[in-house]
Write an enzyme that holds these catalytic residues in place. Structure first.
Site: not given
Ligand code: AP5
Length: 206
Positions: A88, A152
């Site tokens: 990231r 979350r």
């Molecule tokens: P993390 O859990 O990795 O969160 P993120 O990257 O912010 O990603 P998300 O999990 O929020 O989203 P996603 O892209 O996976 O989407 P999802 O599939 O769930 O990290 C959380 C925290 O941990 C960070 O903020 C940081 O503090 C820390 N962290 C983690 N890794 C780190 C690193 N490498 N370095 C430093 N800190 C770190 O989908 C989202 C929603 O949309 C769901 O409800 C889903 O059902 C819906 N959805 C999905 N696809 C579609 C579509 N095509 N159309 C409509 N809806 C959809």
């Protein structure tokens, strides 16, 4: 095949990684899920990480690099893996290059206004990491393991905005980083889940 899923919070990295991993029979390595598990178990890493995650900030590089290095050394990663949410930052990507060969980086591109709407309706299973959206889920129970789904803490509107800001400042430079290494595959992440899944598989197999 060793793959990275790159994209802003809510881009669908977790949703797609879960399906692609099942299809390719490789593990999904989500640093977010690993950190949330550590928080739940109140390990020293979890206690430190919580301070950052609750504010929508990134956990320090050295903490996540150590986690990923240890995880990739496990037996189940020998035939490939998908890294979901790592790297990231540029220092994380540089560190990763020291201990892993990456074959492809899938970038899920989604406009910010879609992301806010997706994250505010997201529900997750803390037991197995499965992700749902309230608009497509009738009950509040995980389809995989029957545990209760929760919202979350970092999906609150003000935290979502700081996560997006952090993404644009600290993570977006990785697009150019991997473009320069000829491994980047950009996918329009605003399509349906099934359409994105098909395009990811095509881009990885092609
Ligand atoms: P993390 O859990 O990795 O969160 P993120 O990257 O912010 O990603 P998300 O999990 O929020 O989203 P996603 O892209 O996976 O989407 P999802 O599939 O769930 O990290 C959380 C925290 O941990 C960070 O903020 C940081 O503090 C820390 N962290 C983690 N890794 C780190 C690193 N490498 N370095 C430093 N800190 C770190 O989908 C989202 C929603 O949309 C769901 O409800 C889903 O059902 C819906 N959805 C999905 N696809 C579609 C579509 N095509 N159309 C409509 N809806 C959809």
């Amino acid at each position: 095949m060793n793959v990275i899923f790159l994209g802003p919070p809510g881009a669908g990295k977790g949703t797609q990684a879960q399906q692609v991993c099942k299809e390719l029979n490789i593990p999904q390595i989500s640093t977010g899920d690993i950190l949330r598990r550590a928080i739940k178990e109140q390990t020293p890493t979890g206690i430190e990480a919580k301070r950052y995650i609750d504010q929508g900030q990134l956990v320090p590089d050295e903490v996540v690099i150590a986690i990923v290095k240890e995880r990739l050394a496990m037996d189940d990663c020998k035939n490939g893996y998908i890294l979901d949410g790592f790297p990231r930052t540029v220092p994380q990507a540089e560190a990763l290059a020291q201990f892993a060969d990456i074959d492809a980086v899938v970038e899920l591109d989604v406009p910010d206004d879609h992301l806010v709407q997706r994250l505010s309706g997201r529900r997750v299973c803390l037991n197995c990491g499965a992700t749902y959206h309230v608009s497509r889920k009738q009950d509040n129970v995980c389809d995989n393991c029957s545990h209760e789904l929760i919202q979350r803490d970092d999906d609150k509107p003000e935290t979502v905005l700081s996560r997006l800001e952090v993404y644009h400042k600290q993570t977006a430079p990785l697009v150019e980083f991997y473009q320069n290494r000829n491994v980047l595959k950009k996918i329009d992440g605003s399509q349906s889940v099934d359409a994105i899944f098909a395009q990811i598989l095509e881009s990885l197999r092609g």
